[in-house]
Enzyme design. Structure first.
Site, mmCIF file in Angstrom:
data_model
loop_
_atom_site.group_PDB
_atom_site.id
_atom_site.type_symbol
_atom_site.label_atom_id
_atom_site.label_comp_id
_atom_site.label_asym_id
_atom_site.label_seq_id
_atom_site.Cartn_x
_atom_site.Cartn_y
_atom_site.Cartn_z
ATOM 1 N N GLN A 84 -2.848 5.908 8.119
ATOM 2 C CA GLN A 84 -3.161 7.112 7.368
ATOM 3 C C GLN A 84 -4.588 7.023 6.818
ATOM 4 O O GLN A 84 -5.244 5.988 6.913
ATOM 5 C CB GLN A 84 -2.180 7.264 6.197
ATOM 6 C CG GLN A 84 -2.209 6.091 5.239
ATOM 7 C CD GLN A 84 -0.993 6.002 4.361
ATOM 8 O OE1 GLN A 84 -0.244 6.958 4.214
ATOM 9 N NE2 GLN A 84 -0.773 4.842 3.758
ATOM 10 N N HIS A 114 7.267 7.966 -12.066
ATOM 11 C CA HIS A 114 7.800 6.637 -11.755
ATOM 12 C C HIS A 114 8.828 6.168 -12.775
ATOM 13 O O HIS A 114 9.792 5.467 -12.417
ATOM 14 C CB HIS A 114 6.649 5.631 -11.634
ATOM 15 C CG HIS A 114 5.831 5.820 -10.397
ATOM 16 N ND1 HIS A 114 4.627 6.477 -10.388
ATOM 17 C CD2 HIS A 114 6.062 5.446 -9.104
ATOM 18 C CE1 HIS A 114 4.141 6.507 -9.158
ATOM 19 N NE2 HIS A 114 4.982 5.879 -8.365
ATOM 20 N N ASP A 169 1.622 1.587 -3.641
ATOM 21 C CA ASP A 169 0.664 1.649 -4.743
ATOM 22 C C ASP A 169 1.018 0.706 -5.883
ATOM 23 O O ASP A 169 0.226 0.499 -6.803
ATOM 24 C CB ASP A 169 0.543 3.076 -5.268
ATOM 25 C CG ASP A 169 1.898 3.724 -5.525
ATOM 26 O OD1 ASP A 169 2.789 3.058 -6.085
ATOM 27 O OD2 ASP A 169 2.070 4.904 -5.154
ATOM 28 N N GLU A 174 6.381 -1.640 2.751
ATOM 29 C CA GLU A 174 5.315 -0.654 2.934
ATOM 30 C C GLU A 174 4.782 -0.759 4.356
ATOM 31 O O GLU A 174 4.466 -1.843 4.830
ATOM 32 C CB GLU A 174 4.197 -0.892 1.929
ATOM 33 C CG GLU A 174 2.955 -0.055 2.139
ATOM 34 C CD GLU A 174 3.236 1.442 2.080
ATOM 35 O OE1 GLU A 174 2.867 2.146 3.035
ATOM 36 O OE2 GLU A 174 3.834 1.900 1.078
ATOM 37 N N ASP A 178 8.337 -0.697 8.766
ATOM 38 C CA ASP A 178 8.932 0.617 8.587
ATOM 39 C C ASP A 178 10.206 0.471 7.768
ATOM 40 O O ASP A 178 11.000 -0.462 7.986
ATOM 41 C CB ASP A 178 9.231 1.232 9.954
ATOM 42 C CG ASP A 178 10.018 2.516 9.848
ATOM 43 O OD1 ASP A 178 9.437 3.534 9.449
ATOM 44 O OD2 ASP A 178 11.228 2.478 10.152
ATOM 45 N N ALA A 179 10.423 1.374 6.819
ATOM 46 C CA ALA A 179 11.572 1.246 5.924
ATOM 47 C C ALA A 179 12.890 1.285 6.690
ATOM 48 O O ALA A 179 13.836 0.544 6.363
ATOM 49 C CB ALA A 179 11.540 2.358 4.868
ATOM 50 N N ASP A 220 10.927 5.338 -2.696
ATOM 51 C CA ASP A 220 9.690 5.983 -3.160
ATOM 52 C C ASP A 220 8.869 6.373 -1.937
ATOM 53 O O ASP A 220 7.817 5.793 -1.648
ATOM 54 C CB ASP A 220 8.927 5.016 -4.064
ATOM 55 C CG ASP A 220 7.713 5.665 -4.717
ATOM 56 O OD1 ASP A 220 7.648 6.906 -4.713
ATOM 57 O OD2 ASP A 220 6.842 4.927 -5.213
#
Length: 536
Positions: free
Chosen positions: A282, A314, A336, A356, A390-391, A409
């Site tokens: 990204q 959050h 993040d 992530e 990848d989740a 998230d």
């Protein structure tokens, strides 16, 4: 198979025909017929590769700008294939000008295809916030480019057929087979070169410009080198001038592409861009956090973190799920580090795993002074472990009952690439990974503006065997957020009395958030979303 004395196919006479259609001797080629035929097929190969790169560039840029890759791919491919058919019909009128017509088509295709990605990005960057009719300008331009490029690609085939027959007469079936073999093989190479060579090494804009330059060079070399004797002096001068101009425009634009990207970012984000990096996953842009200015984190052009209200988000996502056993916590997304910051505030946390997909985001959150201060240096805590994956894939390999809390998230379910992370199969894997009494917290997108999406997420969780409690957090300038707390049994939506006190969330406000969401979320008969039938 080549037949030297096969009869010519039906149709109009070749462009070198004499008066009344009588066959005249064509001017000799500068090479042997076998070599000339090979050069034409090589040109078909390169032009086909360039044409497919143009298609993929349009899909990629449009998906990046709007986020809906399925819709963008459908628009580009359907319009382009339709236009190719129209282009083939129109090119029938150019068959008498085979070499000149092909040269003109390739010059136009190189210019339009090479500049298409940059022009789409420019319209999005400079007019994206104008509203009104301009809100749909990128989509209108996408259709226009798809139509134009399709017309030009479709016009190539009849003209190339004339050039092949110009070199050596051949039966129609054999000529079509040779032409399509080179065309399809070139498309394969173009399709592989785009994701594995052009995109990672040159980027979307420069990759399209380089492709256009190659297209123009090959088209001009083929016509002006191999078939120059078929052209009049005036036609040669016009084609040479047109191609020199096209190549100069594309090359100059490619040199200035970096400056253009910086100007486009300033147009979209203002003058406060501090970090801008394109990763394999990204584009990451960080604004502010110098001299007291607020920090904003954008991922692929979408605001992901705004320091002015990120704590409200959050705290609402994490703290209700931490009521109960919470020694082992899995955070899906959250590169993040801000969800991890809230998790680590709770006593008794022994292990936090962040999954992530983009390692560069985690690196930035660890080392960037602004982001690291915002997440309170969560990545420096020895209890935190990062898994780059990848989740969905990570949950498939997760042990059974391995986590007390799972925090989802992730990007909104409206983004096509993320719909599998809001599917029944995904939540079934999350349910398997939960220990007895474990909880799953899910951000389900904006509640007020997209209630159908929220209800679909809730229905999907229930279809996976989880019971849910919805709640809605308001008061953000960006709108509201919808959340779902899920567990095998009905979860208790409350704050841990022994845990830390959130700065933006209290027991009374959490109860009010549940009441705001309870009525609208209780709409029955909303089908769940699955991998084979996504409903977002």
């Amino acid at each position: 198979m080549i037949e030297r004395h096969a009869p010519a196919p039906p149709g109009s006479p070749p462009p070198w025909g004499g008066p009344g259609g009588r066959r005249a001797t064509p001017p000799p080629l500068p090479v042997r017929p076998g070599t000339g035929r090979f050069l034409v097929l090589a040109g078909v190969f390169v032009c086909a590769a360039c044409g497919l790169v143009y298609e993929l560039e349009l899909v990629a840029v449009a998906s990046y700008l709007t986020g809906d890759s399925v819709t963008q791919a459908s628009i580009v491919l359907s319009v382009m294939v339709f236009a190719m058919g129209i282009g083939s019909l129109v090119a029938k009128r150019l068959r008498r000008l085979g070499a000149a017509g092909f040269g003109a088509v390739e010059a136009a295709l190189a210019l339009v295809g090479g500049c298409s990605a940059m022009m789409l990005y420019a319209v999005f960057a400079w007019t994206g916030d104008w509203g009104g009719l301009w809100a749909d300008a990128p989509r209108v331009l996408l259709v226009a480019f798809s139509l134009t490029i399709g017309l030009l690609i479709g016009a190539e085939v009849p003209l190339l057929m004339e050039l092949i027959q110009r070199i050596r007469r051949q039966d129609v079936g054999g000529a079509v087979a040779d032409l399509f073999a080179a065309d399809y093989t070139g498309s394969l190479i173009g399709g592989l070169a785009f994701p594995f060579l052009l995109l990672p090494f040159l980027g979307q804009l420069t990759g399209a410009l380089v492709t256009g330059t190659v297209n123009a060079v090959v088209g001009a070399a083929l016509v002006l080198g191999l078939f120059r004797r078929d052209l009049t002096g005036r036609a040669r001068r016009l084609l040479l001038t047109a191609n020199v101009v096209v190549i100069a425009v594309l090359a100059t634009t490619a040199v200035l592409a970096d400056d253009f990207e910086q100007a486009a970012r300033r147009a979209m984000y203002g003058q406060d861009v501090r970090v801008a990096v394109r990763t394999d996953v990204q584009e990451i842009v960080v604004l502010g956090d110098l001299d007291g200015r607020p920090l904003d984190l954008f991922l692929d052009g979408r605001l992901r973190v705004g320091s002015g209200d990120e704590r409200r988000y959050h705290e609402a996502l994490v703290h209700p799920a931490m009521t109960g056993p919470h020694a082992r916590v899995l955070i899906l997304g959250g590169g993040d580090g801000l969800a991890a910051r809230e998790v680590l505030r709770h006593p008794g946390v022994r292990r936090v795993e962040i999954v992530e997909v983009d390692p560069e985001l985690c690196r930035l959150a660890r080392h960037d002074p602004g982001l690291a201060a915002l997440n309170e240096h969560a990545y420096g805590d020895p209890r935190v472990r990062v898994t780059t994956d990848d989740a969905f894939h990570r949950l498939r390999g997760a042990p059974v009952a391995a986590y007390d809390v799972v925090i989802s998230d992730l990007p909104d379910p409206g983004v096509t690439a993320g719909t599998k992370l809001y599917s029944q199969e995904f939540y079934g894997l999350a349910r398997r990974a939960l220990a007895p009494g474990g909880r799953l917290a899910v951000h389900a997108g904006p509640f007020a503006s997209r209630p159908g999406v929220f209800r679909t997420v809730q229905s999907t969780l229930r279809a996976a065997g989880l019971r849910t409690v919805p709640y809605r957090i308001t008061g953000s300038p960006a709108g509201d957020w919808g959340f779902l707390l899920a567990a095998r049994g009905t979860p208790a939506l409350r704050l841990d009395p022994r845990g830390p006190r959130p700065g933006t969330l209290a027991p009374r406000s959490l109860a009010r958030a549940a009441a705001d969401a309870a009525g609208p979320a209780a709409v029955p008969d909303v089908p769940p979303s699955t991998l084979t039938h996504p409903r977002y």
